[in-house]
Design a protein around this motif. Structure first.
Motif, PDB file in Angstrom:
ATOM      1  N   ASN A  89       0.847  -1.187   0.000  1.00 18.71           N
ATOM      2  CA  ASN A  89       0.000   0.000   0.000  1.00 18.71           C
ATOM      3  C   ASN A  89       0.890   1.247   0.000  1.00 18.71           C
ATOM      4  O   ASN A  89       1.154   1.836   1.046  1.00 18.71           O
ATOM      5  N   ARG A  94      -1.368   3.520  -5.002  1.00 17.31           N
ATOM      6  CA  ARG A  94      -2.702   4.123  -4.848  1.00 17.31           C
ATOM      7  C   ARG A  94      -3.021   5.004  -6.058  1.00 17.31           C
ATOM      8  O   ARG A  94      -4.154   5.029  -6.537  1.00 17.31           O
ATOM      9  N   TRP A 114     -10.072  -7.806   4.502  1.00 22.93           N
ATOM     10  CA  TRP A 114      -8.795  -7.247   4.980  1.00 22.93           C
ATOM     11  C   TRP A 114      -7.966  -8.182   5.845  1.00 22.93           C
ATOM     12  O   TRP A 114      -6.826  -7.862   6.153  1.00 22.93           O
ATOM     13  N   ALA A 126      -6.553  -2.737   1.975  1.00 22.02           N
ATOM     14  CA  ALA A 126      -6.188  -1.380   2.428  1.00 22.02           C
ATOM     15  C   ALA A 126      -5.801  -0.493   1.249  1.00 22.02           C
ATOM     16  O   ALA A 126      -6.213   0.670   1.165  1.00 22.02           O
ATOM     17  N   TYR A 129      -8.965   0.499  -0.711  1.00 21.94           N
ATOM     18  CA  TYR A 129      -9.776   1.473   0.032  1.00 21.94           C
ATOM     19  C   TYR A 129      -9.153   2.868  -0.060  1.00 21.94           C
ATOM     20  O   TYR A 129      -9.838   3.862  -0.344  1.00 21.94           O
ATOM     21  N   GLU A 130      -7.854   2.948   0.167  1.00 21.23           N
ATOM     22  CA  GLU A 130      -7.195   4.261   0.156  1.00 21.23           C
ATOM     23  C   GLU A 130      -7.123   4.841  -1.255  1.00 21.23           C
ATOM     24  O   GLU A 130      -7.150   6.065  -1.434  1.00 21.23           O
ATOM     25  N   PHE A 133     -10.362   6.534  -1.851  1.00 26.09           N
ATOM     26  CA  PHE A 133     -10.375   7.845  -1.201  1.00 26.09           C
ATOM     27  C   PHE A 133      -9.594   8.857  -2.031  1.00 26.09           C
ATOM     28  O   PHE A 133     -10.070   9.952  -2.333  1.00 26.09           O
ATOM     29  N   LEU A 134      -8.382   8.460  -2.411  1.00 26.90           N
ATOM     30  CA  LEU A 134      -7.505   9.348  -3.181  1.00 26.90           C
ATOM     31  C   LEU A 134      -8.159   9.776  -4.491  1.00 26.90           C
ATOM     32  O   LEU A 134      -8.064  10.934  -4.906  1.00 26.90           O
ATOM     33  N   ARG A 157     -15.228   9.291  -6.610  1.00 29.90           N
ATOM     34  CA  ARG A 157     -15.162   8.403  -5.445  1.00 29.90           C
ATOM     35  C   ARG A 157     -16.310   7.406  -5.527  1.00 29.90           C
ATOM     36  O   ARG A 157     -17.473   7.827  -5.635  1.00 29.90           O
TER      37      ARG A 157
END
Ligand SMILES: [Zn+2]
Length: 254
Positions: A89, A94, A114, A126, A129-130, A133-134, A157
């Motif tokens: 990650n 990402r 997870w 993880a 998910y991030e 968000f990004l 998003r």
């Protein structure tokens, strides 16, 4: 990004992100088939190319993955170039995923649960998910990668993230009924001939097709029983459920 390459990214309703080619076929392939049967657009992003596998080359697995995608009725499938067996990650990773999210604009993203035996699977939960968000940040970090994320299409998003929990020892939040699609899902998995065809190489590590069929059908039967259907795939969501009408709640209590 020119128009020709943008057209290679058709908008998707549901995007499944996984560490390895054939993960999706095993954990949520029936769900993708069910969504496609409802005329929703489905897509798969594999993060690695399978170069660490005991059997078959990355090129072979690429061809097999495309055939599996055809059998799953998905409209788009590609693989990134993260190292097989060492998915991490990182901001760079990402950004790679966020770029795809911005192009496909999925409403729903499916990630692996997870907690997992394979570290790549846990890492993708993880990382994915991030990345979601990004992808939604208007002012995304610009200093990493061959091109800055800020230069890519508009922020997006996903509305919903669910975790495919087939391999996790965890109680699912909900089950998707895949009963009409269980044979099609098996056929998609069997597109990976280098992995599942009966053969000598790596025989101690790999099980024959009949055993794969027995195991995957038994798992689907187990999860189906939890929801009162024949075959099912399990998912976990972090959010609570929201109900409009108690009389329409599915799954019989007694
Ligand atoms: Zn995997």
């Amino acid at each position: 990004m020119n128009a020709a390459s943008e057209s290679e990214f058709p908008a998707a309703d549901v995007l499944a992100i996984a560490a390895h080619r054939d993960d999706v076929e095993q954990t949520c392939g029936g769900t993708l088939l069910r969504m496609a049967a409802r005329s929703l657009r489905t897509a798969i992003l594999d993060l690695t190319q399978g170069e660490a596998g005991t059997r078959g080359s990355a090129e072979e697995r690429a061809q097999e993955a495309q055939e599996a995608a055809r059998r799953l009725g998905v409209s788009w499938r590609q693989a990134l170039d993260l190292p097989d067996g060492a998915v991490e990650n990182t901001l760079e990773n990402r950004i790679k995923i966020a770029r795809v999210l911005r192009l496909l604009c999925p409403r729903v993203v499916i990630l692996p649960y997870w907690q997992a035996r394979h570290p790549d699977h846990a890492a993708v939960a993880a990382l994915g998910y991030e990345a979601c968000f990004l992808s939604g940040l208007a002012k995304a970090p610009a200093a990493v990668g061959p091109t800055p994320l800020a230069a890519e299409p508009a922020p997006h998003r996903p509305f919903k993230i669910v975790y495919a929990s087939l391999y996790a020892d965890v109680r699912p939040s909900f089950i998707v009924d895949i009963t009409p699609f269980i044979d099609q899902r098996h056929n998609a998995l069997m597109a990976y001939r280098s992995q599942y065809a009966n053969q000598a190489a790596g025989g101690a590590l790999f099980v024959p097709e009949e055993e794969i069929r027995e195991r995957t059908f038994a798992e689907a039967r187990h999860y189906g029983l939890l929801a009162g259907v024949r075959y099912g795939e399990p998912f976990v969501q972090k959010e609570v459920g929201l109900v409009d009408d108690l009389t329409l709640l599915p799954v019989q209590s007694i």
